[in-house]
Design an enzyme around this catalytic site. Structure first.
Site, PDB file in Angstrom:
ATOM      1  N   GLU A 132       0.899  -1.103  -0.140  1.00 13.03           N
ATOM      2  CA  GLU A 132       0.082   0.135  -0.156  1.00 13.03           C
ATOM      3  C   GLU A 132       0.795   2.001  -0.246  1.00 13.03           C
ATOM      4  O   GLU A 132       0.422   2.038  -0.708  1.00 13.03           O
ATOM      5  CB  GLU A 132      -1.542  -0.230   1.072  1.00 13.03           C
ATOM      6  CG  GLU A 132      -1.775   0.984   1.361  1.00 13.03           C
ATOM      7  CD  GLU A 132      -3.042   1.321   0.371  1.00 13.03           C
ATOM      8  OE1 GLU A 132      -2.768   0.530  -0.700  1.00 13.03           O
ATOM      9  OE2 GLU A 132      -3.669   1.466   0.608  1.00 13.03           O
ATOM     10  N   THR A 185      -4.328  10.227  -3.675  1.00 12.09           N
ATOM     11  CA  THR A 185      -4.361   9.818  -2.260  1.00 12.09           C
ATOM     12  C   THR A 185      -3.403  11.043  -1.544  1.00 12.09           C
ATOM     13  O   THR A 185      -3.626  11.459  -0.833  1.00 12.09           O
ATOM     14  CB  THR A 185      -4.994   8.763  -1.608  1.00 12.09           C
ATOM     15  OG1 THR A 185      -5.261   7.832  -1.889  1.00 12.09           O
ATOM     16  CG2 THR A 185      -4.533   8.499   0.002  1.00 12.09           C
TER      17      THR A 185
HETATM   18  P1  ADP Z   1      -7.930   4.911  -3.038  1.00  3.22           P
HETATM   19  O1  ADP Z   1      -8.061   5.477  -1.689  1.00  3.22           O
HETATM   20  O2  ADP Z   1      -8.924   4.324  -4.046  1.00  3.22           O
HETATM   21  O3  ADP Z   1      -7.198   3.071  -2.888  1.00  3.22           O
HETATM   22  P2  ADP Z   1      -5.285   5.338  -4.624  1.00  3.22           P
HETATM   23  O4  ADP Z   1      -4.712   7.008  -4.465  1.00  3.22           O
HETATM   24  O5  ADP Z   1      -4.836   5.136  -3.016  1.00  3.22           O
HETATM   25  O6  ADP Z   1      -6.384   5.205  -3.730  1.00  3.22           O
HETATM   26  O7  ADP Z   1      -4.556   4.586  -4.827  1.00  3.22           O
HETATM   27  C1  ADP Z   1      -4.573   4.914  -6.495  1.00  3.22           C
HETATM   28  C2  ADP Z   1      -2.295   4.948  -6.496  1.00  3.22           C
HETATM   29  O8  ADP Z   1      -2.331   3.544  -6.203  1.00  3.22           O
HETATM   30  C3  ADP Z   1      -3.395   5.534  -8.259  1.00  3.22           C
HETATM   31  O9  ADP Z   1      -1.730   5.633  -8.551  1.00  3.22           O
HETATM   32  C4  ADP Z   1      -2.437   3.980  -8.637  1.00  3.22           C
HETATM   33  O10 ADP Z   1      -1.886   3.824  -9.883  1.00  3.22           O
HETATM   34  C5  ADP Z   1      -1.645   3.125  -7.672  1.00  3.22           C
HETATM   35  N1  ADP Z   1      -1.712   2.406  -7.781  1.00  3.22           N
HETATM   36  C6  ADP Z   1      -0.994   0.462  -7.710  1.00  3.22           C
HETATM   37  N2  ADP Z   1      -1.074  -0.719  -7.712  1.00  3.22           N
HETATM   38  C7  ADP Z   1      -2.810  -0.178  -8.082  1.00  3.22           C
HETATM   39  C8  ADP Z   1      -2.946  -1.471  -7.808  1.00  3.22           C
HETATM   40  N3  ADP Z   1      -3.201  -2.293  -7.377  1.00  3.22           N
HETATM   41  N4  ADP Z   1      -4.916  -0.756  -7.921  1.00  3.22           N
HETATM   42  C9  ADP Z   1      -5.070   0.493  -7.408  1.00  3.22           C
HETATM   43  N5  ADP Z   1      -3.862   1.660  -7.423  1.00  3.22           N
HETATM   44  C10 ADP Z   1      -2.814   0.969  -7.818  1.00  3.22           C
END
Ligand code: ADP
Length: 261
Positions: A132, A185
């Site tokens: 994460e 985020t």
């Molecule tokens: P959420 O709160 O919906 O998880 P985030 O902004 O925390 O949204 O996560 C999205 C970010 O994480 C994006 O920049 C995306 O490219 C990156 N990311 C990396 N791996 C993943 C994954 N397996 N699934 C979703 N987002 C990912």
């Protein structure tokens, strides 16, 4: 005989919960990510993704939350088994519903199972968090812990890691509204104030205590009175057009609280 492949589903999660900013999160029943994980004959983690809004998600294992979580787990085991991972992305990334965390949670559960469960469920959290971290830029558990354990989780401390399952009244219902736009985020985090006045900190602490007591006593009125966020909502509301109108409509319709996930 050990399995060669597995399908794992992990659901979305709501983090923050108003007064529980950065320390409470809960799992919701949908949407979800579905991961198909297969052992492969060469080391490394290969990732493919399908689903809508997936163009921006990196497939390089070090940059993908699922890939990074698996690499962290394998590293702890000093294991060079390789895996192919296909992510069917049901949770739009950047939706504030723990899309990146769900992939990481499903990944560590699946790989642990394929390796005949060298880790207990609790021990998978740290590897999910490592995954994460590539999305959020720091170690956060408020999406990954609910995605792994389910229910509503309080993160009491990160050092040492201390995660508590909160009791949730049976009749408590959560509704999630997902507007058609994305918020990163990392950006949403960068706009937060570095410091808050002591009076706000005290008020937030009181609300958090009231909220958890309300959960424990199944006192919906107390929970509602406590659902005030003085830290993130005042700055993040402006990222969401019509946010306060939606909040007002929810409250007028009998919701006990309404906040930004
Ligand atoms: P959420 O709160 O919906 O998880 P985030 O902004 O925390 O949204 O996560 C999205 C970010 O994480 C994006 O920049 C995306 O490219 C990156 N990311 C990396 N791996 C993943 C994954 N397996 N699934 C979703 N987002 C990912």
């Amino acid at each position: 005989m050990a399995k060669k492949s597995i399908k794992v589903q992990a659901t979305a999660s709501v983090a923050n919960v108003s007064c529980g900013f950065d320390c409470i999160g809960y799992a919701i029943s949908e949407p979800s990510d579905l991961l198909t994980i297969e052992k492969q004959n060469k080391p490394g983690v290969e990732i493919t993704i399908s689903g809508s809004k997936t163009d921006s998600i990196p497939t390089k294992s070090e940059k993908n939350t699922a890939g990074k979580a698996i690499l962290s787990l394998l590293n702890a085991l000093k294991c060079d088994q390789g895996f192919k991972v296909h992510i069917e992305k049901g949770i739009p990334p950047g939706s504030g519903l723990g899309s990146s965390a769900a992939s990481a949670a499903a990944a560590v559960i699946g790989v642990n199972e394929l390796l005949d469960n060298p880790f207990e469920l609790d021990d998978l959290l740290i590897h999910g968090m490592a995954g994460e971290a590539v999305a959020s830029g720091g170690f956060h558990a408020d999406n990954i812990a609910p995605a792994l354990f389910g229910g509503m989780i309080l993160i009491l401390s990160y050092d040492p890691l201390d995660i508590l399952q909160l009791s949730v009244p049976e009749k408590l219902i959560s509704t999630t509204v997902l507007p058609e736009f994305t918020i990163n985020t990392l950006e949403a985090r960068n706009m937060l104030p570095e410091r808050v006045p002591l009076t706000s900190a005290v008020e937030q602490a009181s609300n958090l205590a009231g909220f958890t007591l309300g959960l424990h006593k199944c006192d919906f009125d107390l929970m509602g009175r406590s659902m005030v966020d003085l830290f993130a909502e005042p700055v993040r509301a402006e990222l969401i057009p019509g946010y306060y109108a939606v909040q007002k409509a929810a409250m007028n319709s009998g919701a006990i609280g309404c906040g930004i996930s």
